[in-house]
Design a protein around this motif. Sequence first.
Motif, PDB file in Angstrom:
ATOM      1  N   LEU A 157      -2.702   4.483   0.382  1.00 11.99           N
ATOM      2  CA  LEU A 157      -3.287   5.466   0.061  1.00 11.99           C
ATOM      3  C   LEU A 157      -2.604   5.930  -1.482  1.00 11.99           C
ATOM      4  O   LEU A 157      -3.467   6.296  -2.425  1.00 11.99           O
ATOM      5  N   THR A 158      -1.268   5.746  -1.598  1.00 11.85           N
ATOM      6  CA  THR A 158      -0.533   6.052  -2.853  1.00 11.85           C
ATOM      7  C   THR A 158      -1.286   5.171  -4.032  1.00 11.85           C
ATOM      8  O   THR A 158      -1.259   5.469  -4.987  1.00 11.85           O
TER       9      THR A 158
ATOM     10  N   GLU B 115      -4.685   6.336  -4.798  1.00  7.95           N
ATOM     11  CA  GLU B 115      -4.669   7.303  -5.604  1.00  7.95           C
ATOM     12  C   GLU B 115      -4.240   7.374  -7.004  1.00  7.95           C
ATOM     13  O   GLU B 115      -4.628   7.785  -8.161  1.00  7.95           O
TER      14      GLU B 115
ATOM     15  N   GLU C  64      -6.994   5.681  -8.942  1.00  2.00           N
ATOM     16  CA  GLU C  64      -8.045   6.696  -9.155  1.00  2.00           C
ATOM     17  C   GLU C  64      -7.683   7.257 -10.500  1.00  2.00           C
ATOM     18  O   GLU C  64      -7.989   8.008 -11.172  1.00  2.00           O
ATOM     19  N   ALA C  65      -6.251   7.989 -10.472  1.00  2.00           N
ATOM     20  CA  ALA C  65      -5.713   8.576 -11.485  1.00  2.00           C
ATOM     21  C   ALA C  65      -5.682   8.012 -12.574  1.00  2.00           C
ATOM     22  O   ALA C  65      -5.940   8.429 -13.781  1.00  2.00           O
TER      23      ALA C  65
ATOM     24  N   GLU D  33      -9.323   8.146 -13.863  1.00  2.89           N
ATOM     25  CA  GLU D  33      -9.742   9.319 -14.450  1.00  2.89           C
ATOM     26  C   GLU D  33      -9.146   9.393 -15.825  1.00  2.89           C
ATOM     27  O   GLU D  33      -9.688  10.022 -16.703  1.00  2.89           O
TER      28      GLU D  33
END
Length: 275
Positions: free
Chosen positions: A205-206, A209, A212-213, A216
């Motif tokens: 998950l880290t 994320e 995704e960061a 973005e």
Amino acid sequence: MLQSLRSAFAVVQYLMQWLAMLAIGSATLLLIGYTISCALGLTPWLSLSLQFGDLVLPNAGTAVQLALTALALSLCFFLPTNARVMALETSHRRFHIGMKDVARAYQVAHHADREGLFQLSSEFDSIRERIAFLREHPDLSELEPSVLEVASQMSHLSRELAQVYSDRNVARARDFLVQRQQEIEDFNIRLNHAKGVATEMRQWLTRVEMDEAVAESQLTRLCDELAEILPELGATAPAAEETEIRRPVIVADADEEVAPPDDRIVALLARRAAE
């Protein structure tokens, strides 16, 4: 005072008995040795002349010597019995109900009770059964009957405790504890596996994320670049929250004709947005 005199007399009597036994044993050995040497001709026989009325016994010394030797030898057969009687008298004089002896006898009776050897329920029969068992036990043969009786009474009073903590119940409890311990070990193994899976998913998950960061941030940088480029090309910059690239619109005066943007510029912007 009287008790002290009795104790002193008992000690003196005990010593004199042992001295008498030692004297009889020593005299018997000397007589037997001397008689054997006389029979071998090494030493002379006892010379003694006796007269009984008109009967004269000139060689009575030999018979007297042999008779004394036989008498001393026969007395030696009574010495072991006398030693046992003296030891028994000494034990009776010194006897006190010691807690060590009672505890030892009680431990034997309680262990037998835990094994289920005693089946009688009434108090008299139960105590008698325990006394008979303790008397026949090889390790308790030297104990007094009163000690065995006290130990039997104590064992009868604790018979319920022996039934609760019997060998069968203790073995069953140990098996149950072993089973519980095995279940705990299996649970710990599954728990460690679950912890490993949770740690792996948390790390996954880290990473997601973080990806995704990064995506973005790249999208935001791209929008910023487009916001700088499109006004120069005569198009409107898209908002930062929008994920799709709109077609640019060229703003012109009311009298001028609105011309659509070049298709090559639109294709270039769409390809950059897709990247």
